[in-house]
Design an enzyme around this catalytic site. Sequence first.
Site, short mmCIF file in Angstrom:
data_model
loop_
_atom_site.label_atom_id
_atom_site.label_comp_id
_atom_site.label_asym_id
_atom_site.label_seq_id
_atom_site.Cartn_x
_atom_site.Cartn_y
_atom_site.Cartn_z
N HIS A 75 71.52 -17.95 68.66
CA HIS A 75 71.97 -19.50 68.43
C HIS A 75 72.27 -18.83 66.41
CE1 HIS A 75 69.74 -22.07 71.30
NE2 HIS A 75 69.81 -21.29 71.59
N GLY A 94 77.92 -17.64 60.49
CA GLY A 94 77.46 -17.00 62.05
C GLY A 94 77.05 -16.07 61.61
N SER A 98 71.19 -16.59 58.96
CA SER A 98 70.67 -17.81 58.56
C SER A 98 69.59 -18.83 58.26
CB SER A 98 71.73 -18.77 58.41
OG SER A 98 72.71 -19.16 59.61
#
EC number: 1.11.1.14
Length: 372
Positions: A75, A94, A98
Amino acid sequence: MAFKQLFAAISLALLLSAANAAAVIEKRATCSNGKTVGDASCCAWFDVLDDIQQNLFHGGQCGAEAHESIRLVFHDSIAISPAMEAQGKFGGGGADGSIMIFDDIETAFHPNIGLDEIVKLQKPFVQKHGVTPGDFIAFAGRVALSNCPGAPQMNFFTGRAPATQPAPDGLVPEPFHTVDQIINRVNDAGEFDELELVWMLSAHSVAAVNDVDPTVQGLPFDSTPGIFDSQFFVETQLRGTAFPGSGGNQGEVESPLPGEIRIQSDHTIARDSRTACEWQSFVNNQSKLVDDFQFIFLALTQLGQDPNAMTDCSDVIPQSKPIPGNLPFSFFPAGKTIKDVEQACAETPFPTLTTLPGPETSVQRIPPPPGA
């Protein structure tokens, strides 16, 4: 250079390097624990390894935290869109961590529901050891896989800078998405094709669902969720007969075994003419499963990164465990036979498998973490 071309070049370079290893005196660094690595900066990861094996994976188990750590890798990594960048929009970074740095935003996205729990568990390790979230997510996913018998020996590269902004919503495939939608999404993310999509879904061999059916938690995708094997590719081709819980949930279809869940996307990809034969090819073919997943997992965790600028710390990843010797690589669960197979591949016959003896197989839920 497109990502896949660059990745292929790096993979070739690694192969050539390995082929010439016997003729080259390799310089290795010795860590404080006596182990050697190719780069001294990798030594710090042994401390991370010992910590998470004991305090995140409860002594190296292939349990709930391992499954969710693997899910978190996908994810975080798939949230990148060159197509959006071409339109002048931010398309995500990517494999940049994050989802952990901006967890209050990204874990609220619908496909990421439930990942807030594993992010909360992992964050203290990132802070304690001073590593970047992107590197830690990639590392924890590999260590988690090493705890699951049958998994490939994973490569691990460091060098992911912290994300500076959250990935946009809508970049993670959902269980209710069509095959076209999912193929288009992975193609945009890394120029992956429909066959490589099937390779990615091998991760469902060691996975469970908590958020598709709100009435039941910890439902596995196959009857061997603690083993990285091809059983997932067998059981997704069996005729569905019932729902394990309430049924009628978005993204869920009937499964063949009590206690097992089947999501719509797995069901349709297993039966689509573009992917069905690749899906079937993993049945009773552990070596292909291992090789293809090893490749695609590395490719995913380098999305948004420059592989040339990364450091190879693969020496730190534990040796993978073999599948228990008393189990075949693939089989029909007790009560099922070839007559229950909904074969979609028109090119080759379905492999001949034995049926396990005993009463109809009932799949157990993934137990909660110790102390939960």
